[in-house]
Design a protein around this motif. Structure first.
Motif, mmCIF file in Angstrom:
data_model
loop_
_atom_site.group_PDB
_atom_site.id
_atom_site.type_symbol
_atom_site.label_atom_id
_atom_site.label_comp_id
_atom_site.label_asym_id
_atom_site.label_seq_id
_atom_site.Cartn_x
_atom_site.Cartn_y
_atom_site.Cartn_z
ATOM 1 N N ALA A 180 16.895 -6.797 -41.641
ATOM 2 C CA ALA A 180 18.304 -7.089 -41.370
ATOM 3 C C ALA A 180 19.222 -6.040 -41.989
ATOM 4 N N ARG A 181 18.800 -5.496 -43.116
ATOM 5 C CA ARG A 181 19.593 -4.472 -43.805
ATOM 6 C C ARG A 181 19.290 -3.068 -43.289
ATOM 7 N N GLY A 182 18.331 -2.939 -42.369
ATOM 8 C CA GLY A 182 17.967 -1.634 -41.832
ATOM 9 C C GLY A 182 17.104 -0.834 -42.782
ATOM 10 N N GLU A 183 16.469 -1.502 -43.718
ATOM 11 C CA GLU A 183 15.642 -0.811 -44.711
ATOM 12 C C GLU A 183 14.227 -0.554 -44.214
ATOM 13 N N GLN A 184 13.852 -1.190 -43.104
ATOM 14 C CA GLN A 184 12.573 -0.907 -42.457
ATOM 15 C C GLN A 184 12.753 -1.193 -40.983
ATOM 16 N N ASP A 185 11.913 -0.586 -40.154
ATOM 17 C CA ASP A 185 12.086 -0.691 -38.716
ATOM 18 C C ASP A 185 11.441 -1.922 -38.095
ATOM 19 N N GLY A 186 10.750 -2.715 -38.867
ATOM 20 C CA GLY A 186 10.110 -3.911 -38.340
ATOM 21 C C GLY A 186 8.711 -3.661 -37.839
ATOM 22 N N GLY A 187 8.290 -2.391 -37.803
ATOM 23 C CA GLY A 187 6.938 -2.053 -37.369
ATOM 24 C C GLY A 187 5.989 -2.107 -38.542
ATOM 25 N N ALA A 188 4.771 -1.814 -38.262
ATOM 26 C CA ALA A 188 3.761 -1.806 -39.317
ATOM 27 C C ALA A 188 4.049 -0.667 -40.288
ATOM 28 N N SER A 189 3.849 -0.923 -41.569
ATOM 29 C CA SER A 189 4.092 0.090 -42.593
ATOM 30 C C SER A 189 2.904 0.992 -42.756
#
Length: 75
Positions: free
Chosen positions: A66-75
């Motif tokens: 939600a904060r844009g700190e990760q793209d939601g994909g696998a790390s």
């Protein structure tokens, strides 16, 4: 080519559902943040299940997205 046949009624229902989810997003984010605060400092020591079920990490990941700190994909 779309993976499904286009239907105006379905499209409208999906648009309304998406709008409702977008409208609820700030409340959902706040609820997730409150859950994290509770889980990190529970008054009654009941955080065990939240950690065991992975809910704590799930909430942290949702907040990060939600904060844009990760793209939601696998790390």
């Amino acid at each position: 080519m779309w993976p499904y046949e286009w239907d105006a009624a379905t499209s409208q229902r999906e648009a309304i559902a998406n709008a409702r989810l977008i409208a609820a997003a700030p409340d959902l984010l706040e609820a997730a943040k409150n859950f994290i605060r509770w889980a990190e400092e529970p008054a009654d020591g009941s955080v065990g299940m939240a950690r065991e079920q992975g809910w704590l990490e799930q909430a942290r990941a949702a907040i990060a997205r939600a904060r844009g700190e990760q793209d939601g994909g696998a790390s």
